[in-house]
Design a protein around this motif. Structure first.
Motif, mmCIF file in Angstrom:
data_model
loop_
_atom_site.group_PDB
_atom_site.id
_atom_site.type_symbol
_atom_site.label_atom_id
_atom_site.label_comp_id
_atom_site.label_asym_id
_atom_site.label_seq_id
_atom_site.Cartn_x
_atom_site.Cartn_y
_atom_site.Cartn_z
ATOM 1 N N GLU A 50 0.838 -1.214 0.000
ATOM 2 C CA GLU A 50 0.000 0.000 0.000
ATOM 3 C C GLU A 50 0.866 1.254 0.000
ATOM 4 O OE1 GLU A 50 -2.067 3.441 1.024
ATOM 5 O OE2 GLU A 50 -0.630 2.547 2.429
ATOM 6 N N VAL A 51 1.944 1.267 0.820
ATOM 7 C CA VAL A 51 2.845 2.422 0.866
ATOM 8 C C VAL A 51 3.498 2.624 -0.494
ATOM 9 C CG1 VAL A 51 5.013 3.295 1.835
ATOM 10 C CG2 VAL A 51 3.275 2.314 3.341
ATOM 11 N N PHE A 52 3.921 1.529 -1.112
ATOM 12 C CA PHE A 52 4.574 1.644 -2.414
ATOM 13 C C PHE A 52 3.607 2.162 -3.470
ATOM 14 C CE2 PHE A 52 5.925 -0.110 -6.534
ATOM 15 C CZ PHE A 52 7.175 0.500 -6.629
ATOM 16 N N SER A 53 2.413 1.616 -3.518
ATOM 17 C CA SER A 53 1.440 2.024 -4.535
ATOM 18 C C SER A 53 1.035 3.489 -4.368
ATOM 19 C CB SER A 53 0.201 1.128 -4.452
ATOM 20 O OG SER A 53 -0.779 1.550 -5.371
ATOM 21 N N MET A 109 4.100 5.920 -5.072
ATOM 22 C CA MET A 109 4.399 6.120 -6.499
ATOM 23 C C MET A 109 3.391 7.071 -7.131
ATOM 24 S SD MET A 109 7.218 4.613 -7.257
ATOM 25 C CE MET A 109 7.108 4.864 -9.037
ATOM 26 N N GLN A 110 2.135 6.939 -6.735
ATOM 27 C CA GLN A 110 1.103 7.833 -7.282
ATOM 28 C C GLN A 110 1.353 9.273 -6.846
ATOM 29 O OE1 GLN A 110 -2.912 6.626 -6.420
ATOM 30 N NE2 GLN A 110 -3.827 8.428 -7.380
ATOM 31 N N ARG A 111 1.656 9.473 -5.555
ATOM 32 C CA ARG A 111 1.905 10.834 -5.057
ATOM 33 C C ARG A 111 3.166 11.428 -5.693
ATOM 34 N NH1 ARG A 111 4.055 12.393 0.847
ATOM 35 N NH2 ARG A 111 4.453 14.596 0.422
ATOM 36 N N TYR A 112 4.205 10.611 -5.845
ATOM 37 C CA TYR A 112 5.455 11.074 -6.462
ATOM 38 C C TYR A 112 5.187 11.641 -7.854
ATOM 39 C CZ TYR A 112 10.056 10.687 -8.738
ATOM 40 O OH TYR A 112 11.208 10.940 -9.443
ATOM 41 N N LYS A 113 4.358 10.945 -8.632
ATOM 42 C CA LYS A 113 4.062 11.400 -9.997
ATOM 43 C C LYS A 113 3.172 12.632 -9.985
ATOM 44 C CE LYS A 113 4.474 6.700 -11.802
ATOM 45 N NZ LYS A 113 3.742 5.509 -12.317
#
Length: 355
Positions: free
Chosen positions: A313-316, A319-323
């Motif tokens: 969940e943290v990874f998903s 990655m969305q927030r980073y983009k």
């Protein structure tokens, strides 16, 4: 002119954080002192590093026999910098009472790794013996400083916090024998041992579009075997690459081309791999333990436990927030806070308090 000696014995461990700590601190301090007539610096090095600080560098080659017994190199020495809490302090206080000692403490990680109590006590007792001999202490993070104050007797000795600087990697490049992932890949680096905790990341490879590269010395054979066995059981072994030590160029290539950087360590006094990765602006997924939140700041995503569902969940979401937030620029900007030239200036100021 005042003479400082930096003990670089730990440079015998190449491809380690302590190697690069000594190398960078030595180089940048040497450069600063070229324009500062208050002191000069020499380097007590293993023979393999006899030119590490330039051909004109003041290298003192560690030797056995009469030189090591009588230690003529300590003549005129004013400050001995012992750069690690599990190392040694060579100047005997009775023989060389005029030499002031600066001790750098990187961590008390033995207290956070689940080691046997006897091992913790032995390590802590050795660190305390070095503190007792020191005239001043530097900790490489505020977390480390708080750990020292809680677990050691400092006795009102000056205690400073100086973060490490960033090790600038060479031009990114792979060689003909380098592992080159064929899919988007996650990258981690550091000694492969239980403390670094890499096995918890394997559930991220349930996404069949991903590979994972972990670079660094295979430090604990039993742990390495256990990771490989777990990867086999999960059916992801073909997408997990434990490279062993890599060159600076290879490390740069992996940092430049990875999808994200991962560092689930259980204990860090600082977290040098995280800072190195910041230079490249890639998303950072790291543990929330010990010093890492202090170093990663608000530009990193944190694993607050190591359950598979939480990691995924943290990874998903990360990655969305980073983009969406276009975080690359902010990550690179934070890397600028860890400049070795500025850190060497801080060390030089500490040295001057001991003259």
């Amino acid at each position: 002119m005042k003479k400082i000696i930096l003990d670089c014995d730990l440079m015998k461990h190449r491809n380690s954080g302590l190697y690069y700590y000594c190398l960078n601190l030595g180089h940048y301090t040497q450069q600063l002192l070229e324009n500062d007539n208050s002191a000069n610096i020499s380097f007590y090095v293993p023979s393999a590093e006899k030119t590490s600080f330039g051909k004109t560098g003041n290298h003192i080659i560690e030797k056995r026999g009469w030189q090591n017994f009588f230690k003529p190199f300590l003549r005129n020495c004013v400050i001995w910098h012992s750069p690690f809490q599990s190392g040694r302090i060579l100047p005997d206080k009775k023989k060389h009472p005029h030499i002031r000692v600066l001790l750098t403490i990187h961590d008390l990680n033995q207290l956070h790794e689940g080691k046997p109590v006897e091992e913790q006590q032995k390590s802590l007792a050795h660190t305390q013996s070095l503190i007792d001999r020191a005239d001043a202490i530097v900790c490489i993070s505020d977390f480390c400083r708080q750990d020292v104050l809680k677990n050691c007797e400092v006795n009102n000795k000056p205690l400073y916090v100086i973060h490490n600087g960033i090790h600038k990697v060479e031009q990114p490049r792979l060689t003909a024998t380098s592992i080159r992932p064929s899919r988007p890949f996650l990258f981690g680096m550091g000694y492969v041992n239980r403390k670094k905790n890499y096995h918890v990341l394997l559930p991220l490879l349930k996404d069949e579009s991903l590979e994972m590269v972990i670079a660094g010395r295979l430090d604990e054979p039993d742990y390495v075997t256990a990771i490989k066995k777990q990867a086999e059981e999960m059916g992801v072994a073909d997408r997990l690459h434990l490279t062993g030590p890599v060159s600076d160029g290879e490390k740069g290539w992996y940092l430049q081309n990875c999808l994200a950087f991962v560092h689930p360590s259980l204990a860090e006094g600082f977290g040098a791999p995280v800072v190195e990765a910041m230079q490249f602006g890639k998303p950072l997924f790291i543990s929330s333990l010990t010093s890492l939140p202090e170093i990663g700041g608000d530009v990193s995503f944190y694993f607050r436990n190591f359950d598979a569902a939480h990691l995924q969940e943290v990874f998903s979401s990360g990655m969305q927030r980073y983009k969406e937030a276009e975080m690359s620029t902010a990550i690179k900007a934070r890397a600028l806070q860890f400049d070795w030239n500025e850190k060497a200036k801080q060390y030089l100021e500490v040295y001057k308090t001991l003259f």
